[in-house]
Design a protein around this motif. Structure first.
Motif, short mmCIF file in Angstrom:
data_model
loop_
_atom_site.label_atom_id
_atom_site.label_comp_id
_atom_site.label_asym_id
_atom_site.label_seq_id
_atom_site.Cartn_x
_atom_site.Cartn_y
_atom_site.Cartn_z
N ALA A 1 49.98 34.19 9.00
CA ALA A 1 49.89 33.13 8.00
C ALA A 1 50.95 32.07 8.22
O ALA A 1 50.69 30.86 8.05
N VAL A 2 52.15 32.47 8.58
CA VAL A 2 53.24 31.50 8.79
C VAL A 2 53.04 30.73 10.10
O VAL A 2 53.22 29.51 10.14
N GLY B 1 50.26 30.20 11.70
CA GLY B 1 49.10 29.33 11.59
C GLY B 1 48.25 29.28 12.85
O GLY B 1 48.20 30.25 13.62
N ALA C 1 43.19 30.23 10.05
CA ALA C 1 44.29 31.10 10.52
C ALA C 1 45.15 31.57 9.36
O ALA C 1 45.42 32.78 9.22
N ARG C 2 45.61 30.67 8.53
CA ARG C 2 46.50 31.05 7.43
C ARG C 2 45.78 31.88 6.36
O ARG C 2 46.32 32.90 5.91
N GLY D 1 45.40 35.40 7.78
CA GLY D 1 46.65 36.16 7.78
C GLY D 1 47.02 36.66 6.40
O GLY D 1 47.43 37.81 6.23
N LEU D 2 46.88 35.79 5.40
CA LEU D 2 47.17 36.20 4.02
C LEU D 2 46.22 37.30 3.55
O LEU D 2 46.64 38.25 2.88
#
Length: 436
Positions: A35-36, A38, A393-394, A397-398
């Motif tokens: 998440a970070v 991206g 992407a983010r 991830g989250l």
């Protein structure tokens, strides 16, 4: 074909449990890193953050749980009693956790000294674990496919750790190595020779036991581990002599062995005696579907190598095989093993003088089903993010971090209930003793 189980040899519950509760936290970290970072993390499988996230999953999650499961299963299935299992569990859990954090940090920040420290710490930790387990297995005959598989899996672990240390030290010190070929071989031994063989060895026991299927046929059960090892040894020779054509033949052999095991397991599941699918069955169905698709991709790429260069192909393959396949199998087994072990230890504590709570009282089906849906959503988002990283992407991830955190909460809640029931049983036994 099933092994005889000796639950009286089970180690203290805390020994495997510390691995089971630690592992989901590394999956949370992997999701947060995605998440970070991206979209950049999906640019290639060689990005620093991509390597960090991969090892947070394969070492921080998968290896943690597999080592913890072996501490439990070796004495029960193979009669191989580990010396001081709780002490070994504490040392290995701490060493492995610290080594994985150092390795992920070394990749993320590009610090050679940290990579070196991670390689040494992880190598020493796994060496200690192998020494203890192999000592326990000395003299234990391979009377079942499970015992043979466990022994071969430990050999696979030794190979994958050796290759991993070579790669980490090579990156840290600038050694001239065939990094791409060695990395692929490292992954093959890790997922095939270690995780794949261990998964099969455990499946021979837990699938019939927990999913109420027929036992695995004897002949394929005995043949799968040595066939997988044979294909991986051939792959290793091909890398050593630099014969790409032999690498592709080896890849086809690895994929074929995996497909036979997956299809056989799927066939057993379709004929199982329990009509209603629980969370464990759902996870195994997801894992089998994802694994079969990924192994077909590997087979196709072995025949037509140019396909592996297509955008998104390596990432989708890795996501399906590792997150869709292995993690689904592992989580599905956790949802049976943790409440079963809690019930087993509670039943032992009752001394047959008071009833122990059922497994559903320790970890309820609705909580597991909700987490399963969250995990499926995260997996779909991750696959889609390989094609549309800028948008997904983010969120992917989250979503993965949330699903992994939910898994941890479910397991933690089960242990909390176990401790409450344990205290309640102790109080009831004390009251009966006082009244006698």
């Amino acid at each position: 074909m099933q092994a005889l189980l000796a639950f009286e040899n089970a180690p203290p519950f805390a020994a495997p449990l510390r691995f089971f509760l630690t592992a989901p936290l590394f999956a949370v970290l992997a999701g947060l890193l995605v998440a970070v970072a991206g979209p950049d993390i999906f640019a290639s499988r060689w990005t620093p953050d991509g390597l960090a996230a991969t090892h947070l999953i394969t070492l921080g999650f998968m290896l943690q749980i597999m080592l913890g499961a072996l501490i439990q299963i070796l004495p029960v299935v193979a009669g191989a009693n580990l010396a001081r299992p709780l002490g070994i569990a504490i040392v290995v859990n701490i060493g492995l956790s610290g080594g994985v954090l150092l390795l992920a940090g070394g990749f993320h920040f590009g610090w050679p000294a940290v990579l070196t420290a991670a390689a040494l710490l992880l190598g020493l930790t796994i060496l200690l674990y192998l020494a203890v387990t192999l000592r326990a297995l000395i003299g234990v005959p391979s009377t079942s496919p499970t015992i043979r598989g466990l022994k071969l899996a430990l050999g696979g672990l030794a190979v994958v750790v050796g290759l991993g240390m070579l790669l980490a030290l090579g990156l840290a010190n600038g050694w001239r190595l065939p990094l791409v070929a060695l990395t692929d071989l490292h992954a093959a031994w890790g997922l095939g020779g270690w995780a794949g063989v261990l998964l099969a060895a455990m499946a021979y026991v837990v699938v019939p036991m927990f999913q109420l299927t027929a036992g695995y046929p004897a002949r394929p059960s005995w043949l799968f581990p040595p066939l997988m090892f044979g294909a991986l040894l051939l792959w290793s020779v091909a890398v050593l002599v630099d014969w790409p054509w032999l690498v592709r033949i080896s890849q086809l052999g690895v994929a074929s062995a995996g497909l036979v095991f997956a299809v056989l397991t799927l066939r057993l599941q379709l004929k199982r005696r329990r009509a209603r699918a629980d969370a464990t069955s759902r996870y195994w169905q997801l894992g089998l579907a994802a694994s079969i698709f990924a192994l077909l991709m590997l087979s196709t790429a072995a025949i037509f190598p140019a396909l592996a260069e297509l955008p998104g192909w390596p990432l989708v393959f890795g996501i399906l095989l590792v997150l869709g396949g292995f993690l689904s199998f592992i989580i599905g087994m956790l949802y049976k093993i943790v409440p079963f072990l809690a019930w087993l230890h509670l039943q032992s504590a009752t001394q047959s003088k008071t009833p122990a709570p059922t497994m559903n009282k320790i970890l309820g089906e609705p909580a597991m089903q909700r987490q399963t849906k969250a995990y499926v959503l995260a997996l779909l988002l991750l696959v889609a993010a390989a094609f549309w990283p800028d948008w997904l992407a983010r969120p992917a991830g989250l979503a993965f971090a949330i699903a992994a955190g939910w898994l941890w909460w479910n397991l933690f809640s089960a242990i909390r209930r176990y401790r409450w029931h344990s205290a309640d049983i102790a109080a009831k036994l004390a009251a009966k003793l006082a009244a006698a």
